[in-house]
Scaffold this active site. Structure first.
Site, PDB file in Angstrom:
ATOM      1  N   SER A 212       1.541 -16.605  10.858  1.00 55.72           N
ATOM      2  CA  SER A 212       0.837 -16.389   9.600  1.00 55.72           C
ATOM      3  C   SER A 212       0.773 -17.713   8.866  1.00 55.72           C
ATOM      4  O   SER A 212       1.575 -18.626   9.131  1.00 55.72           O
ATOM      5  CB  SER A 212       1.600 -15.362   8.751  1.00 55.72           C
ATOM      6  OG  SER A 212       1.177 -15.374   7.406  1.00 55.72           O
TER       7      SER A 212
ATOM      8  N   TYR B 299       9.312 -11.621   4.250  1.00 52.03           N
ATOM      9  CA  TYR B 299       8.229 -11.870   5.189  1.00 52.03           C
ATOM     10  C   TYR B 299       8.086 -13.364   5.461  1.00 52.03           C
ATOM     11  O   TYR B 299       7.964 -13.792   6.614  1.00 52.03           O
ATOM     12  CB  TYR B 299       6.918 -11.309   4.634  1.00 52.03           C
ATOM     13  CG  TYR B 299       5.725 -11.547   5.531  1.00 52.03           C
ATOM     14  CD1 TYR B 299       5.508 -10.750   6.646  1.00 52.03           C
ATOM     15  CD2 TYR B 299       4.808 -12.565   5.256  1.00 52.03           C
ATOM     16  CE1 TYR B 299       4.417 -10.957   7.477  1.00 52.03           C
ATOM     17  CE2 TYR B 299       3.717 -12.782   6.082  1.00 52.03           C
ATOM     18  CZ  TYR B 299       3.524 -11.974   7.189  1.00 52.03           C
ATOM     19  OH  TYR B 299       2.438 -12.190   8.009  1.00 52.03           O
TER      20      TYR B 299
END
Length: 262
Positions: A143, A156
């Site tokens: 990501s 995250y």
């Protein structure tokens, strides 16, 4: 000749989002694919494609036995394994540290790291022997949160920074037979959900105005669809187009340095 003709690919989490886009495009490019998918409905949706070049194994990426079964399914069905793509993930819906109770912090840490990090390690470990034999490749979906803040909350972001370390370390450990790289997409409107331990398993990223953020804050000022990200996976999965590439994570988020949405 199609770009992935004859390549045998194991993909985790191919039922929706980028994973589903990878399945569809890879089949078009001539790949043969096994998908490890936990959700029975998504598994059935994949099976409905009805391709002899696609096989689906129902299982959980946090189980080494399930990863082993998926590798065995690829070798049994297609005779080899050339590519392992770790793609399953959870998002924390940008929960900040101080907004998590101590209990939530501990439970959320365990669940997010189990799926986003351990799941990749278990999959790579299960696939390693077959990939050494084929001189294959590992591709991990990361990501833009692997590089920048504001791609999620602290848990995250920590998992995606850990994923960056996994790519770099495994590229060293598994060389020279296996190349290891990552692809770092940005946000997109999919049914990516959150951890059950934080009560976020029924929420999906498409429920927030992620497309508005893309248009407002990305350098390209456009809405990105899952299929738009697949080209980099094709490059890395190729038997000839990325032979000098290992230990690299491609930031394809088009986001630049993130800003806090106003």
């Amino acid at each position: 000749m199609r770009g992935l003709e004859g390549r045998v690919v194991l993909l985790t989490g191919g039922g929706s989002g980028v994973g589903r886009a990878i399945v569809e495009r890879f089949l078009d490019e001539g790949a043969r694919i096994v998908v490890l998918e936990r959700d029975p409905a998504k598994a059935a949706s994949l099976e409905a494609i009805g391709s002899g070049d696609l096989s689906v194994v129902t299982g959980d990426v946090t189980s080494y036995a399930d990863n082993e079964r998926a590798v065995a399914a690829a070798v049994d069905a297609f005779g080899r394994l050339d590519v392992f793509i770790g793609n399953v993930g959870l998002w924390d819906f940008s929960r900040a540290l101080v907004d998590l109770s101590p209990t939530e912090l501990e439970a959320g840490f365990r669940e997010l790291f189990a799926v986003n990090v351990l799941g990749y390690l278990l999959g790579a470990r299960a696939a390693a022997a077959a990939l050494r034999e084929s001189r294959g490749t590992v591709i991990l979906t990361l990501s833009n949160a692997s590089f920048y803040p504001q791609g999620g909350g602290v848990l995250y972001t920590a998992t995606k920074h850990a994923g960056l370390g996994v790519v770099r370390q495994l590229a060293y450990e598994l060389a020279p037979e296996i190349r290891v790289n990552g692809v770092a997409p940005g946000g997109m409107a999919t049914n990516l959900s959150g951890p059950k331990s934080l009560g976020l398993d029924q929420q999906q990223i498409k429920d927030i105005p992620i497309q508005d953020y893309q248009e407002k804050y990305s350098a390209l000022e456009r809405v990105i669809e899952p299929a738009d990200y697949v080209g980099t996976y094709i490059l890395l999965a190729s038997s000839h187009d990325a032979l000098t590439v290992t230990g690299t994570v491609f930031d394809i988020s088009a986001a630049g340095t993130p800003q806090r949405p106003q």
